[in-house]
Enzyme design. Structure first.
Site: not given
Ligand code: ASP
Length: 347
Positions: A196, A226-227, A247, A249
């Site tokens: 990300t 995701g988040d 992170g 998510g």
């Molecule tokens: N947060 C992102 C997700 O869960 C993934 C990431 O931050 O690498 O989609």
């Protein structure tokens, strides 16, 4: 558990409420899924160069008096275009071997926001998220509808093969083998499955913005979102605080992480570094998640907590120098603030 919190107000020049006197700041991340043993000198060099370019391009917008939104967009498009980051080109693969991307942007000054989810042909998802915010009556568009809107807006669409890289394909193959062997992805291993990119900026008017763009998590299934595109979870900005997360998510969604940090800062007057550490290094790990975030307030305070091996991160302020770091134990020349008096902020 390691975490890093940076307060660089002294280095940045003290921002005041007087518009003319606000010293702009840009903070970026390229994901918390860094594992030291997987890095090569060539990759490290490429990542540092891309982070530096993203900071310089974004900061040029701020120096020119452009809004924080422009800096966020400029920085993120650089990282989306670089195959070393899990966003745009270089996005991770889904279980079915596709690239499904999410992105969001938020203007702290107006609380306007735009987001896209599960787009597969949009070269720069952050630009589409911004178009959703500025040219549609909606906040979030997903899938084919989002791409239809992209066409109407003249946003560049590409063949899905544009996003593929060999490295991400290998990551998927490894994850599929683990699946077949019924080995759950251990928490530390999960770090390999995310990445990300994101940016938060403070402009000369004293306004904040936040943006995040991602391919999500390797091996994700069933249209998982995701988040990152969920306003308040992975991306949030208001008049006093801006946050972009990276992170696992699902945990950022359940803690409404970015909004939680900003509410602590703007409503409860908790210092930015303590608020960010509490959510990222306490609440999320206590539930079983991991990751990091970048956070910025209107006084130019920066917080970059994370609890993974490393996190691609960087900032640029009054001195115009791009500061970039990767590893948790890396000396990036930025003094860490003293530990908070209240030791509950310690992970
Ligand atoms: N947060 C992102 C997700 O869960 C993934 C990431 O931050 O690498 O989609």
């Amino acid at each position: 558990m390691k975490y890093r919190l940076f307060v660089v107000l002294a280095a940045l020049g003290i921002a005041t409420m007087s518009h003319a006197a606000v010293s702009p700041v840009l903070v970026i991340h390229g994901g918390a899924g860094v594992i030291k043993r997987d890095m090569t000198p060539a990759k490290e060099k490429a990542v540092r160069a891309a982070m530096t370019l993203a900071l310089q391009n974004g900061y040029a917008q701020l120096k020119a008096g452009k809004p924080a939104l422009d800096a966020v967009t400029a920085a993120i498009t650089v990282l989306e275009d670089d195959p070393n980051f899990n966003a745009g080109k270089g996005s991770v693969f889904t279980h079915d071997g596709k690239n499904e991307m999410d992105a969001a942007i938020m203007d702290g000054n107006t609380l306007r926001a735009g987001a896209v989810a599960d787009v597969q042909r949009v070269k720069n998802p952050i630009l589409l998220a911004r178009a959703v915010m500025e040219h549609s009556p909606h906040v979030m568009l997903a899938g084919e509808g989002a791409e239809e809107f992209a066409k109407e807006q003249g946003i560049t669409l590409v063949d899905p093969s544009y996003f593929r890289t060999e490295e991400r394909l290998q990551q998927l193959q490894k994850a599929l083998k683990e699946d077949a062997a019924k080995q759950p992805h251990a928490e530390v291993e999960t770090a390999k499955h995310f990445g990300t990119v994101g940016a938060v900026a403070l402009d000369v008017e004293g306004h904040l913005a936040a943006g995040t763009s991602t391919g999500g998590m390797t091996d994700k299934r069933w249209g998982r979102i995701g988040d990152s595109p969920i306003i308040g979870a992975g991306t949030y900005a208001n008049s006093g605080c801006a946050v972009s997360g990276t992170g696992w998510g699902e945990y950022y969604i359940r803690t409404v992480a970015a909004h939680e940090i900003c509410m602590m800062v703007t409503q409860m007057r908790v210092p930015l570094n303590r608020a960010a550490a509490q959510v990222i290094n306490q609440e999320i790990p206590s539930m079983g998640g991991n990751g990091g975030a970048i956070a910025l307030d209107t006084d130019g305070h920066i917080a970059i907590p994370f609890n993974t091996d490393g996190m691609y991160r960087g900032w640029i302020g009054a001195d115009g120098v791009a500061h970039v770091a990767i590893y948790g134990d890396e000396d990036d020349g930025i003094a860490e603030p003293p530990a908070p008096a209240d030791s509950t902020a310690q992970p």
